[in-house]
Design an enzyme around this catalytic site. Structure first.
Site, short mmCIF file in Angstrom:
data_model
loop_
_atom_site.label_atom_id
_atom_site.label_comp_id
_atom_site.label_asym_id
_atom_site.label_seq_id
_atom_site.Cartn_x
_atom_site.Cartn_y
_atom_site.Cartn_z
N PHE A 50 16.90 41.25 9.41
CA PHE A 50 17.45 40.68 10.64
C PHE A 50 17.04 39.23 10.86
O PHE A 50 17.72 38.46 11.54
CB PHE A 50 17.03 41.53 11.85
N LYS A 51 15.94 38.83 10.25
CA LYS A 51 15.43 37.48 10.49
C LYS A 51 16.27 36.40 9.82
O LYS A 51 16.05 35.22 10.05
CB LYS A 51 13.97 37.40 10.07
#
Length: 431
Positions: A106-107
């Site tokens: 997700f980063k």
């Protein structure tokens, strides 16, 4: 848009300075002076908007004219060039998959957006070289390395705890070379984070290097995480039930962005902060006492944080009123045995493979839905299960397919420098 320090509201900044500096001069986290609401028409017409158009409407007031609209749109398009599907798992549970980006985590969203913003400001202002100094407990390092790789004027130095990230996570941040340096720390993530914070306070280093951070303490890393909550809601808006998001929570930047999205008008009633055994917030919501503790190592290692930096931002959203926070946020914590069991059961019952962080999010959601069955719940799958291969395969007793992109960098040679103390870090930065 002005930003103020959460240590002292008199210390204010524009967006550019907040991105370039990372922290306020008093080392407080920056927070926007206002949270702009989105008009009803935005939600009514969201079906007609692309991913990039949605994100532009969400973020533009936080940046205003500091990045011209056409440049900001280009940054957003480059940030969001992959899918964010919500996949049904059970009758009233879905999963928001955030692992379809280049580093399978997700980063990727925050790291790519920040790289675009910082790269724009460096070119515009002739700032010279900027050093991005970042601590990682797992996925941040790979996402930052990938997002900033080859960006002119930026050197990246990543600290990670030796033996406490998965093999794939380690390869993602130690094999790229170019402007990326990995420092392997004999210690915990909290040790890494403490070293980074100390470097920002060190005048000798400040004279030698222009430092900024790409952890979620940086507003350009933190705020764009709002995007995928809006993208998920677009897929779920026709649900009759109220919505609740369950977020695997370590440094609390991700769930804080979700709460910001809610403040902007996103029709989501409740959030769950799902913790592993590093459960300072779970305990806080039970006792109203915030007591950080040294982190402990778990199989959901990206959440192994004993003093989450972004929780002060969560408190600010609710004016530091415990009662207001409790109405919107619940928290539960789970140990490794419960996490492994959840991975196995969801695979056997629903043929869905979760990574350990997603499994903690799933467990938190199930716990909340026991008392609140009127909700439709979405947990966040924050990383591809292949990044935790041994844990997942031993839990489901099956081999999982390894994407070609992973096979390619797993063959590359790891390059890192080992350090043990802050003085080691300082010596590296001053050389």
């Amino acid at each position: 848009m002005k930003y103020f320090s959460l240590n002292n509201r008199e210390n204010t900044s524009n967006f550019e300075n907040a991105v370039v500096k990372g922290l306020a001069p008093d080392k407080g986290l920056y927070f926007p002076e206002e949270i702009p609401g989105l008009p009803k028409e935005f939600f009514d017409n969201i079906d007609d908007l692309s991913r990039s158009e949605i994100a532009f409407e969400v973020i533009k007031e936080y940046i205003q004219d500091e990045i011209p609209g056409k440049d900001l749109k280009k940054i957003i398009e480059q940030t969001l060039d992959f899918d964010f599907p919500v996949v049904p798992v059970e009758k009233n549970i879905g999963v928001l998959e955030l692992f379809h980006g280049p580093t399978l985590a997700f980063k990727d969203v925050g790291a790519r957006f920040m790289a675009g913003c910082l790269g724009y400001f460096i070119k515009k202002g002739n700032l010279g070289n900027v050093t991005v100094l970042v601590a990682t407990s797992g996925d941040t390092g790979g996402a930052v390395a990938n997002g900033f790789l080859g960006v002119d004027g930026i050197d990246v130095v990543i600290l990670y705890p030796k033996g406490k990230v998965s093999e794939i996570q380690e390869k993602q941040l130690t094999t790229l070379g170019q402007n990326i340096t990995a420092l392997e720390v004999n210690g915990t993530f909290d040790d890494c984070q403490d070293m980074v914070k100390q470097a920002f306070l060190d005048e000798k280093i400040q004279k030698k290097r222009r430092l900024t951070s790409a952890n979620s303490i940086n507003v350009a890393r933190w705020l764009p995480q709002m995007f995928y909550y809006f993208l998920a809601w677009k897929q779920l808006k026709d649900k009759k039930e109220e919505l609740v998001f369950s977020v695997p929570s370590g440094n609390f930047g991700n769930i804080c962005a979700g709460l910001m999205a809610r403040e902007m008008g996103l029709p989501v009633k409740h959030f769950v902060a799902a913790n592993n055994e590093n459960n300072v917030v779970t305990r806080y919501l039970k006792t109203e006492k915030y007591e950080p503790k040294p982190s402990v190592h778990t199989i959901s290692n990206a959440m192994d944080i004993g003093n989450p930096s972004n929780f002060v931002r969560v408190l600010e959203i609710f004016q530091n009123e415990f009662k207001n926070l409790k109405e919107v946020l619940s928290s539960y914590s789970f140990n490794d045995e419960e996490t492994r069991k959840a991975i196995k059961e969801v695979y056997q019952k629903h043929n869905y493979v979760m990574d350990p962080h997603g499994a903690v999010g799933y467990l938190g959601l199930r716990e909340f839905l026991k008392e609140n069955p009127q909700y439709y719940g979405v947990f966040l799958e924050t990383a591809h299960p292949v990044k935790f291969l041994e844990t997942v395969e031993t839990s489901i007793e099956q081999k999982i397919e390894i994407p070609d992109s992973v096979k390619s960098f797993m063959k590359k040679e790891k390059k890192s420098e080992e350090i043990s103390t802050y003085e080691d870090l300082k010596a590296y930065l001053l050389q």
